[in-house]
Enzyme design. Structure first.
Site, PDB file in Angstrom:
ATOM      1  N   ASP A 158       0.831  -1.207   0.000  1.00 24.95           N
ATOM      2  CA  ASP A 158       0.000   0.000   0.000  1.00 24.95           C
ATOM      3  C   ASP A 158       0.860   1.249   0.000  1.00 24.95           C
ATOM      4  O   ASP A 158       2.038   1.228   0.401  1.00 24.95           O
ATOM      5  CB  ASP A 158      -0.965   0.004   1.181  1.00 24.95           C
ATOM      6  CG  ASP A 158      -0.266   0.023   2.536  1.00 24.95           C
ATOM      7  OD1 ASP A 158       0.720  -0.722   2.700  1.00 24.95           O
ATOM      8  OD2 ASP A 158      -0.698   0.775   3.429  1.00 24.95           O
ATOM      9  N   GLU A 160       0.021  -1.396   5.598  1.00 23.37           N
ATOM     10  CA  GLU A 160       1.084  -1.004   6.527  1.00 23.37           C
ATOM     11  C   GLU A 160       0.970   0.477   6.882  1.00 23.37           C
ATOM     12  O   GLU A 160       1.202   0.865   8.031  1.00 23.37           O
ATOM     13  CB  GLU A 160       2.456  -1.291   5.902  1.00 23.37           C
ATOM     14  CG  GLU A 160       3.645  -1.077   6.839  1.00 23.37           C
ATOM     15  CD  GLU A 160       4.206   0.347   6.840  1.00 23.37           C
ATOM     16  OE1 GLU A 160       5.078   0.635   7.672  1.00 23.37           O
ATOM     17  OE2 GLU A 160       3.779   1.173   6.001  1.00 23.37           O
TER      18      GLU A 160
END
Length: 386
Positions: A77, A139
């Site tokens: 991400d 994350e």
């Protein structure tokens, strides 16, 4: 120049808009299919709602063993580009003056691209140990995905000798980082016309008292420690970074909410810090509020968190990374990674990856091509060391 395969992989990865609010499944499934086409065993560990997924892939040792070995860890991400002024399309890789621009090039698709590009070489190496890839989701919003993957690997009895988290460190080993803890606080008072203040309880004013208390705790950490001189900011920090409340200038607000974070040094229990915040509420703030409004309340919600990380001196993975980079300096950083999660799971870990953290999260994010070349060289030597 970096290898064409690394460039191609990075172009592909950047083109997937994996901003944390979006699904990462298209990227994950693309990587899965590419690895399986090379005969690599791949597992997907999806989020509870099925909208996102982690990926764990294993390149077995020459004898077919899948236990032990080193895992290369990266999150898929990226942070939003909203409101940022980019000179190029953030989701199209652009080269200019020795740099590759695009969201995630630095944090941290460059590391993932270099590793995936070398898979054919890794498979051809006569390795006595397996090599693994661990790609996670979310994350950037609190290390949400990796714990699901680690829990499943534990259930499978997977043992890992070490982990390299490829966050941007300019290819210099980082052996410790702070923990991060993000909280939301909601202060519930009682609305009233501002000309009749005794009939209400002002949520904003009581929230302000708590925010000042958080700042007092932060000042105490700065003044009194404990300290660790190897960190860029050598003490625990606390900040309030978002706040909202009130509906009109002539109305006492019944609700105020704010978000704060603290970044604790390794060895400082985050639970103890939060307990100090809540003790002030219970012992001082709420009693005062309830003299004005018996049903006043203050609520806390944990939004995100990642544990601190502190590699033990002499661990095999730390010594290996130091040997491969030729760098023995002690580096500790204030930003958080998934390294603490791997360490909690019993996997010795070190952080080392291409790009500078100062370029992450900004408009015109980039990674130097020279950094990718350095990363390729490092990973190739890592594979050979196995």
């Amino acid at each position: 120049m970096s290898t064409p395969n690394t460039r191609s992989w990075l172009q592909t990865l950047v083109a997937f808009d994996t901003t944390s609010r979006n699904s990462n499944l298209n990227l994950i499934e693309h990587v899965r299919d590419a690895l399986m086409a090379q005969g690599v065993h791949v597992q997907l560990f999806k989020s509870p709602d099925g909208a996102k997924s982690n990926l764990f892939a294993t390149l077995p040792a020459q004898d077919g063993s899948t236990q032990g070995g080193i895992v290369l860890s990266g999150h898929t991400d990226v942070v939003p580009v909203d409101g940022q002024q980019w000179d190029t399309n953030p989701f199209a890789l652009t080269e200019r003056e020795g740099k590759l621009y695009g969201r995630g090039t630095c944090d941290m698709k460059g590391f993932i691209a270099a590793g995936l590009a070398l898979v054919p070489e890794f498979l051809a190496m006569p390795r006595s140990k397996p090599l693994h890839f661990a790609l996670s989701y979310d994350e950037e919003v609190g290390c949400v995905g990796a714990p699901i993957m680690l829990a499943q690997l534990k259930l499978q009895g997977q043992h890992l000798d070490g982990c390299i988290v490829g966050e941007p460190t300019s290819m210099q080993p980082v052996v410790a980082h702070k923990g991060i803890n993000v909280w939301r606080c909601r202060v519930h008072g009682k609305a009233a016309h501002s000309s009749l203040t005794p009939r209400g309880s002002n949520a904003i004013e009581y929230a302000a008292r708590l925010i000042c208390r958080i700042r007092d705790l932060a000042d105490a950490f700065k003044a009194n420690g404990p300290y660790d001189r190897f960190f860029d900011v050598p003490y625990t920090t606390m900040t309030t970074n978002q706040i909202r409340g009130g509906i009109a200038v002539n109305t006492l607000p019944e609700l105020c909410e704010f978000a704060y974070e603290f970044r604790n040094l390794p060895g400082i229990a985050p639970e103890g810090i939060q307990q100090q915040v809540e003790a002030y509420v219970q012992q001082e703030l709420l009693p005062r509020m309830r003299q004005e409004f018996a049903d006043a309340r203050i609520e806390f919600e944990s939004l995100a968190g990642a544990p601190s990380f502190d590699a033990a001196e002499g661990e095999a993975i730390s010594e290996l990374v130091r040997a491969l980079t030729g760098d023995r300096a002690q580096r500790k950083v204030a930003y958080a990674t998934e390294a603490g999660l791997f360490q909690q799971a019993g996997v010795p870990t070190v952080v080392c990856g291409p790009g500078a953290i100062s370029e992450a999260h900004k408009a015109n994010e980039y990674v130097d091509i020279a950094q990718l070349e350095h990363c390729e060289h490092f990973l190739r030597k890592l594979g050979q060391s196995l």
